[in-house]
Design a protein around this motif. Structure first.
Motif, mmCIF file in Angstrom:
data_model
loop_
_atom_site.group_PDB
_atom_site.id
_atom_site.type_symbol
_atom_site.label_atom_id
_atom_site.label_comp_id
_atom_site.label_asym_id
_atom_site.label_seq_id
_atom_site.Cartn_x
_atom_site.Cartn_y
_atom_site.Cartn_z
ATOM 1 N N LEU A 1 6.520 -17.731 -27.673
ATOM 2 C CA LEU A 1 7.730 -17.886 -28.439
ATOM 3 C C LEU A 1 8.221 -18.229 -29.404
ATOM 4 N N ARG A 2 7.961 -19.388 -29.793
ATOM 5 C CA ARG A 2 7.074 -20.187 -30.926
ATOM 6 C C ARG A 2 7.384 -19.909 -31.836
ATOM 7 N N ILE A 3 5.887 -18.976 -32.097
ATOM 8 C CA ILE A 3 4.957 -18.312 -33.156
ATOM 9 C C ILE A 3 6.630 -17.832 -34.226
ATOM 10 N N CYS A 4 6.845 -16.550 -32.642
ATOM 11 C CA CYS A 4 7.918 -15.744 -32.900
ATOM 12 C C CYS A 4 9.400 -15.883 -33.829
ATOM 13 N N LYS A 5 9.455 -17.425 -33.228
ATOM 14 C CA LYS A 5 10.767 -17.899 -33.876
ATOM 15 C C LYS A 5 10.315 -18.336 -35.520
ATOM 16 N N GLU A 6 9.718 -18.795 -35.502
ATOM 17 C CA GLU A 6 9.311 -19.346 -36.918
ATOM 18 C C GLU A 6 8.908 -17.859 -37.753
ATOM 19 N N PHE A 7 9.256 -16.620 -37.060
ATOM 20 C CA PHE A 7 8.904 -15.227 -38.010
ATOM 21 C C PHE A 7 10.941 -14.829 -38.168
ATOM 22 N N GLY A 8 11.389 -15.318 -37.556
ATOM 23 C CA GLY A 8 12.862 -14.837 -36.969
ATOM 24 C C GLY A 8 13.107 -14.121 -36.254
ATOM 25 N N MET A 9 12.501 -13.962 -35.016
ATOM 26 C CA MET A 9 12.368 -12.839 -33.765
ATOM 27 C C MET A 9 12.659 -14.652 -32.429
ATOM 28 N N ASP A 10 14.178 -13.918 -32.034
ATOM 29 C CA ASP A 10 14.449 -15.458 -31.240
ATOM 30 C C ASP A 10 14.592 -14.789 -30.139
ATOM 31 N N ILE A 11 12.914 -14.563 -29.236
ATOM 32 C CA ILE A 11 12.848 -14.212 -28.105
ATOM 33 C C ILE A 11 12.463 -14.711 -26.509
ATOM 34 N N LYS A 12 13.762 -14.696 -26.053
ATOM 35 C CA LYS A 12 13.763 -15.688 -24.937
ATOM 36 C C LYS A 12 13.223 -15.108 -23.624
ATOM 37 N N GLU A 13 12.536 -15.989 -22.824
ATOM 38 C CA GLU A 13 11.950 -16.097 -21.504
ATOM 39 C C GLU A 13 13.466 -15.419 -20.946
ATOM 40 N N THR A 14 13.532 -14.370 -20.050
ATOM 41 C CA THR A 14 14.542 -14.685 -19.013
ATOM 42 C C THR A 14 14.727 -14.870 -17.700
ATOM 43 N N GLN A 15 13.148 -14.175 -17.114
ATOM 44 C CA GLN A 15 12.122 -14.656 -15.642
ATOM 45 C C GLN A 15 11.237 -14.888 -15.952
ATOM 46 N N THR A 16 11.009 -15.645 -14.857
ATOM 47 C CA THR A 16 9.431 -15.747 -14.115
ATOM 48 C C THR A 16 8.525 -15.940 -12.685
ATOM 49 N N THR A 17 8.552 -14.558 -12.330
ATOM 50 C CA THR A 17 8.315 -14.337 -11.087
ATOM 51 C C THR A 17 6.984 -14.302 -10.842
ATOM 52 N N VAL A 18 5.978 -14.236 -9.056
ATOM 53 C CA VAL A 18 5.034 -13.643 -9.025
ATOM 54 C C VAL A 18 4.864 -12.607 -8.282
ATOM 55 N N PHE A 19 4.437 -11.943 -9.598
ATOM 56 C CA PHE A 19 4.292 -10.102 -8.948
ATOM 57 C C PHE A 19 3.089 -9.812 -8.533
ATOM 58 N N GLU A 20 3.149 -9.289 -7.422
ATOM 59 C CA GLU A 20 2.139 -8.449 -6.589
ATOM 60 C C GLU A 20 2.212 -6.713 -6.405
ATOM 61 N N GLN A 21 1.033 -6.443 -7.651
ATOM 62 C CA GLN A 21 1.167 -4.694 -7.169
ATOM 63 C C GLN A 21 0.355 -3.863 -6.388
ATOM 64 N N THR A 22 0.561 -3.100 -5.536
ATOM 65 C CA THR A 22 0.510 -2.286 -4.393
ATOM 66 C C THR A 22 -0.715 -1.407 -5.379
ATOM 67 N N ASN A 23 -1.290 -0.523 -4.138
ATOM 68 C CA ASN A 23 -2.683 -0.224 -4.176
ATOM 69 C C ASN A 23 -2.482 1.032 -3.930
ATOM 70 N N LEU A 24 -2.940 2.064 -3.572
ATOM 71 C CA LEU A 24 -3.174 3.256 -3.060
ATOM 72 C C LEU A 24 -4.263 3.017 -2.411
ATOM 73 N N GLU A 25 -3.346 3.844 -0.494
ATOM 74 C CA GLU A 25 -4.165 3.610 0.460
ATOM 75 C C GLU A 25 -4.693 5.163 1.162
ATOM 76 N N LEU A 26 -5.436 6.152 0.910
ATOM 77 C CA LEU A 26 -5.081 7.426 2.115
ATOM 78 C C LEU A 26 -5.759 7.237 2.849
ATOM 79 N N ARG B 1 1.310 -1.781 -0.179
ATOM 80 C CA ARG B 1 -0.138 -0.246 0.113
ATOM 81 C C ARG B 1 0.450 1.224 0.079
ATOM 82 N N TYR B 2 0.232 2.020 -0.735
ATOM 83 C CA TYR B 2 1.141 3.585 -0.729
ATOM 84 C C TYR B 2 0.119 4.152 -0.427
ATOM 85 N N GLY B 3 0.738 5.702 -0.495
ATOM 86 C CA GLY B 3 -0.460 7.534 0.274
ATOM 87 C C GLY B 3 -0.095 7.344 1.378
#
Length: 415
Positions: free
Chosen positions: A390-415, A87-89
């Motif tokens: 990623l597979r579809i992109c590679k088929e079209f010449g774009m070798d996109i790599k996944e470098t990190q996978t995390t669980v992310f939690e958004q912060t929310n406004l609290e006033l 929370r922020y605010g």
């Protein structure tokens, strides 16, 4: 100093406390350990150039404003992303942003009421300049504070060649995990030149290439017997250029393009041409004026609804429905990060993340030093969608790599 809020600013404020609340997130990884005192000085300097971030929220005569926070103490937190305050605010002395630092990283997240991603990355860039001692121009005596939608509002505006897009698939046909404000974040990287090479070959843009290919990946994971297998994608459009108005306030719109059954038969040149053509037409000044006028007209009733408790209750009750029906996925592209060359020498990494204002998947993209960084936030029960992309992109010449996978939690406004 007090600043008026427009409909696009109020959109984010009205969503506070609902599943549509969106607190975007930037994170810089430096080539050195963050010095807290230097960071604090840099923030104070940057605030002089970006006065909206100096503000707190105020309410008077049934209207909201951003009002100077009277020099209240700035708070920064020494913690990593996983353990930062959610929370922020209140805990930031009324400032509508939160900054955390840990080892060689620091993150910045803000209430969308203040500004959009384009406005925020300018502030973030100034912080970095000040931190690394880059010479800054003189502080302006006036700032561009024109309200975007309101400044170009024209009840007589007519759309130019706009064709209504079909609806996307039903939300129930793509099973999701109800994680509240948590999601799975996939960080993907590719050399920007690879994507541009493909885009230029077909006279397209990165957005006109990546957005439809992600839609194609989603379709692979939809049930074959789904009543509709269309995938609607809301692409964020910065209206400043088309409207020829610069502003520190929010000034974005959302252009929905729907990937339809027939698109599966299109090769990439034709597919990207369709998306590029729709986007190019949308950013014509006539259409920007019309779209902003339409959106303002459709939201005036809500933002003028009183008492505020009724407004909040209404948005909270329908928020989940709106979130999952406005479009199936979201796509936002900030382009090249506007960091100075001196700063780029010190940046090892940069992340841009936005969640959860649309569908159950939001793709945020930015270019740093020739690397296209793509953050996919999603809550799909089927975790194979990104791999398919990623597979579809590679088929079209774009070798996109996944470098990190995390669980992310958004912060929310609290006033």
């Amino acid at each position: 100093m007090r600043y008026e809020l427009g409909n696009m600013d109020l959109c984010a404020l009205t969503s506070v406390g609902t599943v549509m609340e969106n607190t975007p997130f930037f994170k810089a990884t430096l080539d050195e350990t963050v010095d807290a005192k230097r960071l604090m000085c840099a923030i104070k300097t940057a605030l002089e150039y970006h006065p909206l971030f100096k503000c707190k929220l105020s309410y008077e005569n049934k209207r909201f404003f951003l009002e100077d926070n009277n020099g209240a103490e700035i708070v920064i937190f020494n913690t990593d992303t996983q353990n930062r305050p959610n929370r922020y605010g209140k805990n930031t002395n009324g400032y509508l942003f939160q900054i955390c630092y840990f080892e060689n990283t620091f993150s910045f997240e803000w209430c969308h009421t203040v500004t959009d991603g384009r406005g925020a990355i300018r502030f973030f860039s100034t912080i970095l300049d000040a931190y690394f001692g880059v010479e800054l121009p003189e502080i302006p005596t006036e700032f561009p504070m024109t309200l975007g939608f309101e400044s170009i509002y024209d009840k007589n505006a007519k759309p130019l060649g706009q064709i209504k897009q079909p609806k996307g698939f039903k939300a129930k046909d793509m099973k999701v995990i109800d994680n509240g404000f948590k999601c799975t974040s996939h960080i993907l990287k590719v050399e920007t030149a690879e994507v541009l090479r493909v885009a230029k070959k077909f006279d397209a843009t990165p957005a006109a290439i990546l957005a439809p290919l992600f839609c194609r990946a989603v379709r692979e994971h939809l049930p074959k017997d789904a009543k509709s297998r269309n995938v609607s994608c809301g692409i964020v459009v910065d209206c400043r250029g088309p409207a020829q108005i610069d502003t520190m306030h929010n000034f974005i719109n959302n252009k929905v393009i729907t990937y339809q059954d027939k698109f599966d038969r299109y090769d990439l040149p034709k597919l990207s041409t369709v998306y590029r053509g729709i986007l190019d037409l949308f950013v014509q000044s006539e259409n920007i004026i019309w779209a902003c006028t339409e959106l303002k007209d459709s939201t005036d009733i809500l933002y003028n609804l009183r008492p505020l408790k009724l407004q909040k209750a209404l948005v909270k009750s329908v928020g989940k429905i709106i979130k999952r029906t406005m479009n199936n996925i979201g796509f936002t592209y900030l382009g090249r990060a506007p960091f100075s060359e001196e700063v780029k020498c010190h940046l090892k990494d940069f992340n841009f993340r936005t969640w959860t204002d649309t569908g159950d998947c939001v793709i945020a993209t930015v270019d740093l030093n020739g690397t296209l960084i793509i953050d996919v936030c999603e809550n799909y029960a089927d975790k194979g969608v990104v791999d398919s992309f990623l597979r579809i992109c590679k088929e079209f010449g774009m070798d996109i790599k996944e470098t990190q996978t995390t669980v992310f939690e958004q912060t929310n406004l609290e006033l």
